[in-house]
Design a protein around this motif. Structure first.
Motif, PDB file in Angstrom:
ATOM      1  N   GLU A 215     -48.056  20.196 112.296  1.00  0.00           N
ATOM      2  CA  GLU A 215     -48.085  18.793 111.901  1.00  0.00           C
ATOM      3  C   GLU A 215     -49.053  18.001 112.783  1.00  0.00           C
ATOM      4  N   ALA A 216     -49.028  18.282 114.080  1.00  0.00           N
ATOM      5  CA  ALA A 216     -49.937  17.600 115.000  1.00  0.00           C
ATOM      6  C   ALA A 216     -51.386  17.960 114.696  1.00  0.00           C
ATOM      7  N   CYS A 217     -51.634  19.201 114.401  1.00  0.00           N
ATOM      8  CA  CYS A 217     -52.989  19.653 114.077  1.00  0.00           C
ATOM      9  C   CYS A 217     -53.543  18.884 112.879  1.00  0.00           C
ATOM     10  N   LEU A 218     -52.725  18.753 111.844  1.00  0.00           N
ATOM     11  CA  LEU A 218     -53.161  18.015 110.650  1.00  0.00           C
ATOM     12  C   LEU A 218     -53.480  16.564 110.983  1.00  0.00           C
ATOM     13  N   ALA A 219     -52.627  15.939 111.790  1.00  0.00           N
ATOM     14  CA  ALA A 219     -52.833  14.528 112.138  1.00  0.00           C
ATOM     15  C   ALA A 219     -54.099  14.338 112.979  1.00  0.00           C
ATOM     16  N   ILE A 220     -54.295  15.191 113.966  1.00  0.00           N
ATOM     17  CA  ILE A 220     -55.476  15.079 114.830  1.00  0.00           C
ATOM     18  C   ILE A 220     -56.744  15.314 114.030  1.00  0.00           C
ATOM     19  N   ARG A 221     -56.725  16.302 113.154  1.00  0.00           N
ATOM     20  CA  ARG A 221     -57.898  16.578 112.315  1.00  0.00           C
ATOM     21  C   ARG A 221     -58.180  15.432 111.346  1.00  0.00           C
ATOM     22  N   ASP A 222     -57.134  14.652 111.059  1.00  0.00           N
ATOM     23  CA  ASP A 222     -57.304  13.514 110.153  1.00  0.00           C
ATOM     24  C   ASP A 222     -57.759  12.261 110.898  1.00  0.00           C
ATOM     25  N   GLY A 223     -57.927  12.371 112.215  1.00  0.00           N
ATOM     26  CA  GLY A 223     -58.455  11.252 112.984  1.00  0.00           C
ATOM     27  C   GLY A 223     -57.466  10.526 113.863  1.00  0.00           C
ATOM     28  N   ALA A 224     -56.237  11.035 113.975  1.00  0.00           N
ATOM     29  CA  ALA A 224     -55.239  10.378 114.815  1.00  0.00           C
ATOM     30  C   ALA A 224     -55.637  10.443 116.284  1.00  0.00           C
ATOM     31  N   LEU A 225     -55.373   9.351 117.016  1.00  0.00           N
ATOM     32  CA  LEU A 225     -55.563   9.344 118.460  1.00  0.00           C
ATOM     33  C   LEU A 225     -54.626  10.374 119.084  1.00  0.00           C
ATOM     34  N   TRP A 226     -55.137  11.197 119.999  1.00  0.00           N
ATOM     35  CA  TRP A 226     -54.323  12.254 120.613  1.00  0.00           C
ATOM     36  C   TRP A 226     -54.189  11.972 122.103  1.00  0.00           C
ATOM     37  N   VAL A 227     -52.955  11.792 122.552  1.00  0.00           N
ATOM     38  CA  VAL A 227     -52.667  11.570 123.963  1.00  0.00           C
ATOM     39  C   VAL A 227     -51.773  12.695 124.466  1.00  0.00           C
ATOM     40  N   ALA A 228     -52.193  13.358 125.531  1.00  0.00           N
ATOM     41  CA  ALA A 228     -51.374  14.382 126.188  1.00  0.00           C
ATOM     42  C   ALA A 228     -50.750  13.772 127.433  1.00  0.00           C
TER      43      ALA A 228
END
Length: 332
Positions: free
Chosen positions: A140-153
């Motif tokens: 689910e995270a992979c799909l969101a990040i690939r769709d342009g979501a900001l990613w914070v670790a």
């Protein structure tokens, strides 16, 4: 350099895993040292890259180990990660949480909406360690990040020290998503500044000291934040790692454990040592010239090598005392 190392500082930032405890066990010297810091009226802050527990759980764990602790003294990478999101997103934004209930709670507390699926149209992804994560969470995270979501670790520690040894940390799971998305996250925890800045600000301090066991997080974070640091040899990194540390990962002092806070500054500082001489050539040659322990030898070796080069280096001892010190340090 006169006085104890602690004398120059108005707050001590303690890493936890590998510095204060390993899993359910205090590291040697931690209890006495932290009690002494409290006894001298110096504020402490526990700054942990572990985003899997709420601050109260960290407090309860510390109290269970015999330490005094309050929620105001704890700064977690979950708090820092949520704060980074809140600075960049409007209230009510949907955030896909890959992590523990503690991380979800921090996101919710700052006015953002935690979700768990790409179908919920998140505008950001926040990732922290949880032992309950599975393939679906990363998909689910992979799909969101690939769709342009900001990613914070929350943090990028590849390993987590426990009483059983090193376990996979959040950084190992960050690498999984990095490989799947070809993207890089913003990192809130050490070695980036948000977590440390939050801790110092909460204490109203301006002369902090960072204490930790990891060069790539604790010490590198201190370097980035422009604060002095003490490395302790109770966790992940070894004397060999310290000797070969990169420029941005070098502490000012090193000690066996937290009791080094109460050593004279000149004894724990990484600098030339009266009892040891180091010759720099194709490698390093250590020689004894008096009574000195192996940590003094390590400080002398680091001072000499850091002024001349960096990275891997061969070290030899020119006499019995030097060879014994190198064996004790496991860098011969």
């Amino acid at each position: 350099m006169n006085g104890m190392l602690l004398d120059d500082h108005d707050v001590v930032l303690f890493d936890l895993d590998g510095t204060v405890y390993r899993g359910g066990e205090l590291v040697p010297g931690a209890l006495e040292a932290i009690q002494q810091v409290h006894g001298r009226g110096v504020p402490v802050r526990y700054v942990t890259n572990n985003a899997s527990k709420p601050d109260q759980a960290v407090v309860d764990h510390l109290i269970g180990l015999g330490l005094k602790a309050e929620r105001s003294e704890v700064s977690t990478s979950a708090q820092a990660g949520a704060a980074v999101l809140a600075e960049k997103l409007p209230a009510g934004s949907r955030v896909l949480v890959v992590g523990s209930a503690a991380l979800e709670s921090e996101v919710d507390r700052l006015g953002l909406v935690p979700v768990t699926e790409f179908a919920d149209e998140p505008v950001a992804v926040v990732q922290g360690l949880s032992t309950e994560l599975g393939y679906r969470d990363f998909a689910e995270a992979c799909l969101a990040i690939r769709d342009g979501a900001l990613w914070v670790a929350c943090n990028a520690d590849r390993t987590l020290p426990t009483e059983r040894g090193l376990m996979p940390g959040n950084g190992a799971l960050v690498e999984l998503l990095r490989a799947a998305t070809d993207q890089d996250p913003l990192v809130a925890g050490k070695p980036e500044r948000p977590l440390l800045d939050r801790a110092v600000s909460s204490a109203g301090a301006d002369r902090p000291l960072m204490v930790g066991d990891r060069l790539d997080t604790d010490i590198a974070g201190a370097v980035k934040a422009g604060m002095p640091s003490l490395m302790v040899l109770t966790g992940v990194n070894t004397p060999r790692h310290l000797l070969e540390a990169a420029l941005g990962e070098r502490p000012g002092s090193v000690a066996a454990d937290l009791r080094g806070l109460f050593s004279p500054k000149s004894e724990v500082a990484i600098a030339a040592q009266p009892a040891w001489s180091v010759t720099v050539g194709d490698g390093l040659e250590l020689a004894s010239r008096g009574e000195g322990d192996e940590l003094g030898a390590l400080r002398a070796l680091c001072a000499a090598w850091w002024s001349a080069g960096s990275g891997p280096v061969q070290v030899v001892g020119s006499d019995d005392a030097a060879r014994a010190a190198l064996r004790a340090l496991d860098i011969d």
